[in-house]
Design a protein around this motif. Structure first.
Motif, PDB file in Angstrom:
ATOM      1  N   UNK A  81      -7.841   1.850  -6.213  1.00 27.76           N
ATOM      2  CA  UNK A  81      -7.052   2.919  -5.586  1.00 27.76           C
ATOM      3  C   UNK A  81      -5.572   2.584  -5.489  1.00 27.76           C
ATOM      4  N   UNK A  82      -5.269   1.361  -5.098  1.00 30.12           N
ATOM      5  CA  UNK A  82      -3.872   0.982  -4.968  1.00 30.12           C
ATOM      6  C   UNK A  82      -3.617   0.141  -3.741  1.00 30.12           C
ATOM      7  N   UNK A  83      -2.349  -0.221  -3.522  1.00 32.84           N
ATOM      8  CA  UNK A  83      -2.007  -1.168  -2.456  1.00 32.84           C
ATOM      9  C   UNK A  83      -2.176  -0.614  -1.046  1.00 32.84           C
ATOM     10  N   UNK A  84      -2.550  -1.507  -0.157  1.00 32.57           N
ATOM     11  CA  UNK A  84      -2.542  -1.230   1.283  1.00 32.57           C
ATOM     12  C   UNK A  84      -1.238  -1.812   1.817  1.00 32.57           C
ATOM     13  N   UNK A  85      -0.341  -0.953   2.254  1.00 28.47           N
ATOM     14  CA  UNK A  85       0.987  -1.380   2.709  1.00 28.47           C
ATOM     15  C   UNK A  85       1.018  -1.724   4.192  1.00 28.47           C
ATOM     16  N   UNK A  86       0.132  -1.063   4.949  1.00 24.30           N
ATOM     17  CA  UNK A  86       0.097  -1.216   6.414  1.00 24.30           C
ATOM     18  C   UNK A  86      -1.346  -1.451   6.834  1.00 24.30           C
ATOM     19  N   UNK A 135       4.658  -6.102   3.477  1.00 22.85           N
ATOM     20  CA  UNK A 135       3.477  -5.600   4.162  1.00 22.85           C
ATOM     21  C   UNK A 135       3.655  -5.626   5.662  1.00 22.85           C
ATOM     22  N   UNK A 136       2.922  -4.762   6.319  1.00 26.74           N
ATOM     23  CA  UNK A 136       2.960  -4.658   7.778  1.00 26.74           C
ATOM     24  C   UNK A 136       1.553  -4.875   8.319  1.00 26.74           C
ATOM     25  N   UNK A 180       4.276  -9.203  10.985  1.00 30.38           N
ATOM     26  CA  UNK A 180       2.987  -9.253  11.686  1.00 30.38           C
ATOM     27  C   UNK A 180       3.249  -9.188  13.184  1.00 30.38           C
ATOM     28  N   UNK A 181       2.813  -8.107  13.805  1.00 30.44           N
ATOM     29  CA  UNK A 181       3.058  -7.895  15.216  1.00 30.44           C
ATOM     30  C   UNK A 181       1.808  -7.324  15.893  1.00 30.44           C
ATOM     31  N   UNK A 229       5.168  -0.166  11.964  1.00 27.69           N
ATOM     32  CA  UNK A 229       4.726   0.088  10.589  1.00 27.69           C
ATOM     33  C   UNK A 229       5.874   0.440   9.657  1.00 27.69           C
ATOM     34  N   UNK A 230       7.047   0.678  10.208  1.00 28.10           N
ATOM     35  CA  UNK A 230       8.156   1.242   9.434  1.00 28.10           C
ATOM     36  C   UNK A 230       9.257   0.221   9.161  1.00 28.10           C
ATOM     37  N   UNK A 231      10.232   0.669   8.384  1.00 27.09           N
ATOM     38  CA  UNK A 231      11.392  -0.159   8.059  1.00 27.09           C
ATOM     39  C   UNK A 231      12.220  -0.467   9.303  1.00 27.09           C
TER      40      UNK A 231
END
Length: 251
Positions: A81-86, A135-136, A180-181, A229-231
């Protein structure tokens, strides 16, 4: 420009334990911010119902306590499917009993569900994130990360460990582009807290004990999750963000 920092369009978020409660609410919030959502759980019927409610989301069925099963599911998803970013590590459970009578098998179950799961899923997802150098990872901790109450000592132990595992993840993976939080919710009206919500004496105690004077509402966790999760949180690492109405800062 300030608003764009929180835009998750084009990012894919996996939320464990997202068939209901906090996990489902966070999935809703991340979806509203533009993220593509992957709901995860181990009950196919609950997962299907949750996916239907959100619409346009993917699902990933696995047991977070099964290391090999988690790795296989994540690797397959990334390949097909593709990358998991979060990643939002939300799966958890509660069992209440006096510590002297706490069943050892339940202690192990609480430990596996609340802590080992974060290692299992975090490791499986991070191995792909590390290769992409981004990644988050957001772990769901608790006010019990720093506080304790009678009858939930094993839960308290796991959530304290979640806070420290989050710090460990940041210490090892920040240099590779990961943030990582953790979010530490206070007392929220969720299925996990159903017994407490129904307890009038406890609710009265909680309202007096919490500076905000009330239970938290699930959508009040959304902003913290979108931020992490964001920039907007690109230089935030190893932080435990308490969303608790002030209960951890007040006597």
């Amino acid at each position: 420009m300030s608003t764009s920092l929180f835009d998750l369009t084009g990012r894919r978020a996996l939320i464990t334990g997202s068939s209901q409660g906090i996990g489902f609410s966070l999935a809703q919030g991340l979806q509203a911010a533009g993220a593509d959502i992957v709901l995860s759980g181990r009950d196919p019927e609950k997962l299907s119902i949750a996916a239907e409610k959100l619409g346009g989301v993917k699902t990933l069925l696995f047991d977070v306590t099964d290391h090999a099963g988690v790795k296989a599911a994540i690797d397959r998803f990334e390949a097909e499917t593709g990358p998991i970013d979060i990643l939002v590590n939300n799966a958890g459970m509660q069992h209440r009993a006096p510590l002297e009578d706490f069943p050892p098998e339940m202690f192990q179950k609480v430990l596996q569900t609340n802590l080992t799961s974060i290692f299992n899923v975090g490791q499986a997802v991070a191995k792909h994130m590390l290769g992409r150098k981004s990644g988050k990872i957001i772990n769901i901790a608790s006010v019990q990360t720093v506080l304790a109450r009678p009858n939930i000592s094993p839960y308290t132990a796991t959530k304290g460990a979640v806070g420290n595992l989050t710090k460990g993840m940041a210490t090892e993976w920040a240099r590779h582009g990961l943030q990582c939080n953790a979010i530490a919710p206070g007392y929220f009206d969720t299925p996990l807290n159903a017994a407490l919500v129904k307890d009038a004496d406890f609710s009265q105690w909680l309202e007096k004990r919490t500076p905000a004077g009330r239970w938290g509402q699930l959508d009040e966790l959304t902003g913290a999750c979108i931020f992490l999760a964001s920039q907007a949180s690109s230089f935030v690492n190893g932080h435990v963000l308490y969303v608790d109405g002030g209960i951890t800062v007040s006597l």
